[in-house]
Design an enzyme around this catalytic site. Structure first.
Site, PDB file in Angstrom:
ATOM      1  N   THR A   1       0.836  -1.209   0.000  1.00 48.69           N
ATOM      2  CA  THR A   1       0.000   0.000   0.000  1.00 48.69           C
ATOM      3  C   THR A   1       0.864   1.251   0.000  1.00 48.69           C
ATOM      4  O   THR A   1       0.640   2.183  -0.777  1.00 48.69           O
ATOM      5  CB  THR A   1      -0.966  -0.002   1.203  1.00 48.69           C
ATOM      6  OG1 THR A   1      -1.953  -1.022   0.999  1.00 48.69           O
ATOM      7  CG2 THR A   1      -1.663   1.339   1.352  1.00 48.69           C
TER       8      THR A   1
ATOM      9  N   THR B   1      13.217   5.098  10.546  1.00 49.89           N
ATOM     10  CA  THR B   1      14.131   4.038  10.960  1.00 49.89           C
ATOM     11  C   THR B   1      13.751   2.716  10.305  1.00 49.89           C
ATOM     12  O   THR B   1      12.593   2.302  10.356  1.00 49.89           O
ATOM     13  CB  THR B   1      14.113   3.875  12.491  1.00 49.89           C
ATOM     14  OG1 THR B   1      14.513   5.110  13.090  1.00 49.89           O
ATOM     15  CG2 THR B   1      15.048   2.768  12.943  1.00 49.89           C
TER      16      THR B   1
ATOM     17  N   CYS C   1      -9.320  -5.950   2.513  1.00 48.11           N
ATOM     18  CA  CYS C   1      -9.391  -4.505   2.718  1.00 48.11           C
ATOM     19  C   CYS C   1     -10.808  -3.958   2.569  1.00 48.11           C
ATOM     20  O   CYS C   1     -11.085  -2.836   2.965  1.00 48.11           O
ATOM     21  CB  CYS C   1      -8.468  -3.799   1.725  1.00 48.11           C
ATOM     22  SG  CYS C   1      -6.755  -4.277   1.924  1.00 48.11           S
TER      23      CYS C   1
END
Length: 383
Positions: free
Chosen positions: A72, A242, A329
């Site tokens: 996504t 990160t 979804c």
């Protein structure tokens, strides 16, 4: 215990992947962007080895692999990240299909508000998109064509190799959503010509929460994609934040395993599909498939059991099988599947349709046992 048959939503993690991640969590605590100590160096080695494993699976250079949180996010970067280039070049036309994942469809719709022009192509009744219909919509200002390789609801394989060749002749960027094909249709992806590709690790027995955006070089140049978020220069500025070393390591391990085992896996998933067909034919139920099975991935079927409500069947067979009737979804919505509607399938047939998807580790005998129970329940529920 029910058998899990919803691999297209998320596949179970491979224990070898989990072992790799546990080792990283326990023994490699550094930040991969820390450059002043050994802990950072060790983390960076893990990330770069994972990058090489992804590249090895796809047959590309490791410098073309950028880690993200999943398909996504990768899809969003691939499309939104072209805005600056579109403004400079005057190319602001995007072509996609009506059966894409919402991560593509909602993103391209949002681009209309930024001045982009969008063409959305419907599939044929087979579930396959016509390459000719896409090429017909190409204009002088066409920037991008985005097509998924394998549809997540039907398992139908789209003609990406042919499309890639044609779009390459026209100097048009081509993006492939390979979420359902990565690690399965390995040679097809290695042979395909494209500029950008997205996938999520959890669809090929890796961890949830990590995936990649592939940006292929033309000569020495990457596609003109810019970051859509800000906060750091990680992943060469394409995706700040990160790097989750254990997740990335797990993604790399999943890709390494897929590269080694995809040929054997292909045989195993085909055996299960053969068993499914045999049981259906023996059941006496009236059924049809949504999508031409000649072009269907062997690990997926979208099946209409005529006169059997999919909602009633799923509720009645929870103790036997975990199945679905569409994309995870959109599964909270009781609206008919937009993918099946785009194929021209009637609402009545859609309401009687279920999606079944499995993996190479699905136990064949257990599948036969539990799927037989599902079919027996279907006979009870048939109108």
């Amino acid at each position: 215990m029910s058998i899990y048959l919803d691999y297209n939503a998320s596949s179970p993690i491979d224990t070898r992947v989990l072992d790799t991640m546990m080792d990283i969590y326990k023994n490699h605590i550094g930040n991969a962007d820390s450059r002043t100590h050994n802990h950072g160096d060790q983390a960076r080695v893990i990330v770069e080895n994972a990058r090489k494993a992804v590249a090895g699976l796809l047959g590309i250079s490791s410098s073309e692999v950028f880690f993200t949180s999943g398909a996504t996010e990768s899809n969003n970067i691939a499309i939104q990240g072209l805005e600056e280039y579109a403004l400079k070049s005057g190319k602001n036309h995007i072509i996609t299909t009506s059966i894409e994942h919402k991560a593509i469809l909602e993103t391209v719709k949002s681009m209309v508000r930024r001045g982009f022009e969008i063409d959305i192509v419907d599939p044929e009744p087979t579930g396959r998109v016509s390459m000719e219909k896409i090429i017909e919509r190409v204009r002088d200002n066409t920037l991008l064509v985005s097509v998924m390789h394998v549809n997540n609801e039907t398992g139908i394989i789209q003609p990406i190799e042919e499309l890639g060749r044609e779009l390459g002749k026209r100097d048009i960027l081509f993006h492939i959503d390979a979420t359902q094909s990565c690690g399965k249709l390995v040679q097809e992806l290695r042979n395909a010509k494209y500029n950008m590709l997205s996938f999520s690790a959890h669809k090929l027995k890796g961890p949830q929460g990590v995936g990649a955006l592939v940006l292929r070089r033309t000569g020495y140049k990457l596609p003109p994609v810019k970051a859509i978020m800000y906060g750091g220069q990680q992943e060469h500025g394409i995706r700040p934040g990160t790097i989750p070393v254990a997740l990335v390591g797990g993604c790399g391990k999943a890709c390494e395993i897929a590269a080694d085992e995809y040929m054997d896996n292909s045989k195993k998933i085909k055996e299960i599909k053969t068993a499914l067909l045999d049981l259906l034919n023996e059941s006496g139920l009236s059924y049809s498939f949504n999508g031409d099975q000649e072009y269907c991935l062997d690990s997926t079927v979208n099946l209409c059991l005529q006169g059997v409500s999919s909602e009633a069947l799923m509720l009645s067979t929870k103790e036997y099988c975990s199945i679905s009737n569409g994309s995870a979804c959109t599964s909270k919505s009781y609206e008919p599947s937009y993918v099946l509607k785009a194929m021209g399938i009637s609402n009545e047939q859609i309401e009687d349709s279920i999606r079944i998807s499995w993996g190479a580790d699905t136990d064949l005998d257990e599948f036969k046992k539990q799927f037989s129970k599902l079919l027996e329940m279907a006979k009870i529920l048939v109108n």
